[in-house]
Motif scaffolding. Structure first.
Motif, PDB file in Angstrom:
ATOM      1  N   ASP A 156       0.807  -1.254   0.008  1.00 27.33           N
ATOM      2  CA  ASP A 156      -0.341   0.044  -0.012  1.00 27.33           C
ATOM      3  C   ASP A 156       0.857   1.153   0.080  1.00 27.33           C
ATOM      4  OD1 ASP A 156       0.780   0.281   2.425  1.00 27.33           O
ATOM      5  OD2 ASP A 156      -0.889  -0.064   3.651  1.00 27.33           O
ATOM      6  N   PHE A 157       0.325   2.314  -0.375  1.00 25.81           N
ATOM      7  CA  PHE A 157       0.985   3.560  -0.062  1.00 25.81           C
ATOM      8  C   PHE A 157       0.267   4.558   0.802  1.00 25.81           C
ATOM      9  CE2 PHE A 157       2.287   7.765  -1.223  1.00 25.81           C
ATOM     10  CZ  PHE A 157       3.673   7.724  -1.570  1.00 25.81           C
ATOM     11  N   GLN A 158       0.937   5.237   1.734  1.00 21.86           N
ATOM     12  CA  GLN A 158       0.339   5.832   2.986  1.00 21.86           C
ATOM     13  C   GLN A 158       0.871   7.221   2.919  1.00 21.86           C
ATOM     14  OE1 GLN A 158       0.920   3.715   6.510  1.00 21.86           O
ATOM     15  NE2 GLN A 158      -0.671   1.965   5.817  1.00 21.86           N
ATOM     16  N   VAL A 159      -0.062   7.908   3.442  1.00 14.66           N
ATOM     17  CA  VAL A 159       0.134   9.445   3.783  1.00 14.66           C
ATOM     18  C   VAL A 159      -0.278   9.741   5.205  1.00 14.66           C
ATOM     19  CG1 VAL A 159       0.033  11.986   3.110  1.00 14.66           C
ATOM     20  CG2 VAL A 159       0.360  10.157   1.472  1.00 14.66           C
ATOM     21  N   TYR A 160       0.700  10.023   6.127  1.00 11.27           N
ATOM     22  CA  TYR A 160       0.152  10.222   7.528  1.00 11.27           C
ATOM     23  C   TYR A 160       1.049  11.231   8.021  1.00 11.27           C
ATOM     24  CZ  TYR A 160       4.221   6.983   8.291  1.00 11.27           C
ATOM     25  OH  TYR A 160       5.271   6.435   8.446  1.00 11.27           O
ATOM     26  N   GLY A 161       0.946  11.293   9.467  1.00  6.43           N
ATOM     27  CA  GLY A 161       1.613  12.301  10.192  1.00  6.43           C
ATOM     28  C   GLY A 161       0.827  13.531  10.030  1.00  6.43           C
ATOM     29  N   ALA A 162       1.523  14.679  10.091  1.00 12.10           N
ATOM     30  CA  ALA A 162       0.451  16.049  10.028  1.00 12.10           C
ATOM     31  C   ALA A 162      -0.095  16.455   8.884  1.00 12.10           C
ATOM     32  CB  ALA A 162       1.635  17.067  10.260  1.00 12.10           C
ATOM     33  N   THR A 163      -1.178  15.459   8.411  1.00  8.22           N
ATOM     34  CA  THR A 163      -2.227  15.729   7.415  1.00  8.22           C
ATOM     35  C   THR A 163      -3.166  16.706   7.886  1.00  8.22           C
ATOM     36  OG1 THR A 163      -3.800  13.962   8.101  1.00  8.22           O
ATOM     37  CG2 THR A 163      -1.844  13.145   6.612  1.00  8.22           C
TER      38      THR A 163
END
Ligand SMILES: Nc1nc2c(c(=O)[nH]1)N[C@H]1C(S)=C(S)[C@@H](COP(=O)(O)O)O[C@H]1N2
Ligand SMILES: [Mo]
Length: 200
Positions: free
Chosen positions: A41-48
Motif C-alpha cells: 500500500d502507499f500511505q500518507v500520514y503524520g501532520a495531514t
C-alpha cells in the motif's frame, strides 16, 4: 570536445562536481525487496490537514491521475544521468489528495526496510517531483525501485527512495537514513550541499 575548453570550464547543465554517465547504474543500501501486491500500500500520514491517515492499495494507486517528467538525476557520488523520462504519479497529486496541515514544513519519505529521506514539503510540491513507475517508457525493474520510486530531480538522488511506501508529514525537520549518516539535510546539488558539516 575535451581539449577545446579551459581547464576551469564545465558543462553548465551539470551541477558542480558532477560528471555525466552513459549507463544507468544500480545503487542502493541493502537488499532489493520482493514485491507482494496483496501486501503493498502507499500511505500518507503524520501532520495531514484532516489528521487522518490516507492509504491506497496497489489497484487504487494504479487509478491515480498520471504524469510525466523529463529530468536529470544527480547522485552525490558524482555521476549524473541525463534526460530521464519518468512516468508515474506527480508528487503534487498526492499532496492534493492527502494535503499536509498548514504547519507541516517537512516530510519523511519511507521505503521498504526502513530506508527514509527527509525533504521539505515544498520539494515534494515541485513541478518535477514524481512517484515514478516507469523510466523511458519501460516499467521500473526491481533493482531500480519497482513498483514505485520517488524522483526529486532538483535534489541529490538519495532524496528519492526506491521501493517507496509512505510519506509522513512533519512539523519540523527530522533526519532520514543518509542524513543521519553525515549527508546534508537539504541536498541541493546546485549548491553542492553534500555533507551535514556544510549546514549552517
Ligand atoms: N530505498 C532506497 N532508495 C534509494 C537508495 C537506497 O539506498 N535505498 N539510494 C539512493 C541513491 S544514493 C541513488 S543515487 C539512487 C540510485 O538509483 P538507481 O539505482 O536506480 O540508479 O537511488 C536512491 N534511492
Ligand atoms: Mo546516490
Amino acid at each position: 570536445m575535451v581539449g577545446l575548453h579551459d581547464a576551469g570550464s564545465r558543462d553548465l547543465r551539470l551541477p558542480p562536481g558532477q560528471r555525466p554517465q552513459a549507463a544507468w547504474p544500480v545503487l542502493h543500501y541493502g537488499p532489493v525487496p520482493r514485491f507482494k501486491p496483496e501486501r503493498w500500500d502507499f500511505q500518507v500520514y503524520g501532520a495531514t490537514v484532516d489528521g487522518a491517515k490516507h492509504s491506497w492499495d496497489y489497484a487504487e494507486f494504479q487509478e491515480l491521475p498520471r504524469g510525466r517528467v523529463t529530468a536529470d538525476m544527480h547522485c552525490v557520488t558524482k555521476f549524473s544521468l541525463l534526460d530521464n523520462e519518468w512516468a508515474g504519479v506527480l508528487a503534487r497529486t498526492v499532496l492534493e489528495l492527502a494535503p499536509p496541515a498548514p504547519d507541516a514544513t517537512h516530510a519523511m519519505v519511507w521505503a521498504e526496510y526502513g530506508y527514509s529521506a527527509n525533504l521539505r514539503v515544498a520539494d515534494l510540491a515541485a513541478d518535477a517531483s514524481i512517484l515514478a513507475t516507469h523510466r523511458g517508457g519501460e516499467q521500473l525493474t526491481p533493482e531500480h525501485g519497482f513498483p514505485l520510486r520517488l524522483v526529486v530531480p532538483h535534489l541529490y538522488a538519495w532524496k528519492g527512495p526506491k521501493w517507496v511506501r509512505a510519506i509522513e508529514y512533519l512539523t519540523a525537520d527530522r533526519r532520514g537514513f543518509w542524513e543521519e549518516r553525515g549527508y546534508h539535510t537539504i541536498g541541493d546539488p546546485w549548491r553542492e550541499q553534500r555533507y551535514s558539516y556544510q549546514e549552517d
